[in-house]
Write an enzyme that holds these catalytic residues in place. Structure first.
Site, mmCIF file in Angstrom:
data_model
loop_
_atom_site.group_PDB
_atom_site.id
_atom_site.type_symbol
_atom_site.label_atom_id
_atom_site.label_comp_id
_atom_site.label_asym_id
_atom_site.label_seq_id
_atom_site.Cartn_x
_atom_site.Cartn_y
_atom_site.Cartn_z
ATOM 1 N N ASN A 1 0.865 -1.315 -0.001
ATOM 2 C CA ASN A 1 -0.224 -0.004 -0.123
ATOM 3 C C ASN A 1 0.827 1.125 -0.045
ATOM 4 O OD1 ASN A 1 -1.923 1.920 0.504
ATOM 5 N ND2 ASN A 1 -2.378 1.442 2.590
ATOM 6 N N LYS B 1 0.228 4.131 -0.415
ATOM 7 C CA LYS B 1 -0.471 5.576 0.258
ATOM 8 C C LYS B 1 -0.147 6.532 -0.769
ATOM 9 C CE LYS B 1 -0.193 3.239 4.765
ATOM 10 N NZ LYS B 1 -0.441 3.305 6.050
ATOM 11 N N HIS C 1 -9.883 1.250 4.999
ATOM 12 C CA HIS C 1 -8.437 1.426 5.646
ATOM 13 C C HIS C 1 -8.541 2.547 6.783
ATOM 14 C CE1 HIS C 1 -4.280 2.550 6.586
ATOM 15 N NE2 HIS C 1 -3.691 1.358 5.793
ATOM 16 N N GLU D 1 -5.356 -5.016 10.759
ATOM 17 C CA GLU D 1 -4.413 -3.702 10.897
ATOM 18 C C GLU D 1 -4.677 -3.322 12.204
ATOM 19 O OE1 GLU D 1 -2.446 -2.643 6.870
ATOM 20 O OE2 GLU D 1 -4.391 -1.336 7.150
ATOM 21 N N GLY E 1 2.353 2.387 11.055
ATOM 22 C CA GLY E 1 3.417 3.464 10.777
ATOM 23 C C GLY E 1 3.923 3.755 12.352
ATOM 24 N N SER F 1 3.281 -1.867 10.147
ATOM 25 C CA SER F 1 4.693 -1.837 10.560
ATOM 26 C C SER F 1 5.295 -3.081 10.090
ATOM 27 C CB SER F 1 5.065 -1.509 11.936
ATOM 28 O OG SER F 1 4.526 -0.398 12.355
ATOM 29 N N GLY G 1 3.045 -0.968 4.207
ATOM 30 C CA GLY G 1 2.740 0.469 4.033
ATOM 31 C C GLY G 1 4.102 0.986 3.423
#
Ligand code: PGA
Length: 227
Positions: free
Chosen positions: A6, A8, A80, A146, A152, A188, A209
């Site tokens: 992803n 982003k 998301h 998630e 993150g 992460s 991500g």
């Protein structure tokens, strides 16, 4: 194992070109929609980070599942946490988006997960039941677990915690829909923890991500999953 990157809104056009020039493995990449044409016709499949709950029509700024599918997109991320946040996207909208995605033969990745301190099982059960209302065929549905506090942040739950949550998700889906479902983990994931995380028993893959924006790291992750 299914690997979904992803990307982003992390990448500039220059960075996108570098990634495309240096990476061509059989995973799924979900770039910003504006860059999707550059990602088509490689070994990876292409996903879109969000889809509209509408077909075609007067919806400025939206991209519909049928438009994405026509271009060659095969996956769509829906729900998301970065979109659920601040109610940009309600449960009802998530449900409509999933139905549109499945109707248009996209593989839909539904993201679920709790905030820190929330009653995890309660939150996830609600997210699943609301998102999947009136969805009859779950064949093309994938769930990404998630935990919001892991996205993150560099923090991941223990393998035992993730495994228990995946079991919980699969039990609900079995009970309510009499169906099996693939569950991915996201939050992460990187080249350093992949060797630990890949040992989780009931896991079907990863939604990655930040680490997926770095082609060297992405290659290491894919190689580690091949071993
Ligand atoms: P992260 O994001 O890997 O950067 O934590 C995962 C995600 O939000 O899908």
């Amino acid at each position: 194992m299914l690997v979904i990157g992803n990307l982003k809104m992390y990448m500039t056009y220059e960075q996108v070109k570098t990634l495309i020039a240096n990476f061509d493995e059989e995973i799924v990449l979900c770039p910003s929609a504006i860059f999707i044409p550059y990602f088509l016709n490689h070994r990876y499949e292409v996903g879109i980070q969000d889809i509209s709950m509408y077909d075609l029509g007067s919806h400025t700024g939206e991209i519909s599942a049928c438009q994405a599918r026509q271009l060659g997109v095969t996956y769509a991320i829906v729900g998301h946490s970065e979109r659920r946040k601040y109610n940009q996207e309600t449960n009802e909208e998530i449900n409509k988006k999933i139905i549109k995605g499945l109707e248009n033969n996209l593989k839909v990745i539904l993201c679920v997960g709790e905030n820190q301190g929330e009653d995890k099982e309660n939150v996830i059960e609600n997210q699943l039941l609301n998102a999947l209302k009136d969805v009859n065929n779950l064949e093309n549905l994938i769930i990404a677990y998630e935990p919001v506090w892991c996205i993150g942040t560099g923090i991941t739950p223990t393998n035992e915690q993730i495994e228990a949550t995946i079991n919980f998700i699969q039990t609900i889906i079995k009970k309510k829909f009499n169906s099996n479902v693939k569950v991915l983990y996201g939050g992460s994931v990187d080249k350093d923890n992949i060797n630990t995380l890949k040992k989780i028993n009931n896991l079907s893959g990863f939604l990655i991500g930040k680490a997926s924006t770095d082609y060297r790291q992405l290659k290491e992750i894919v190689a580690s999953l091949r071993d």
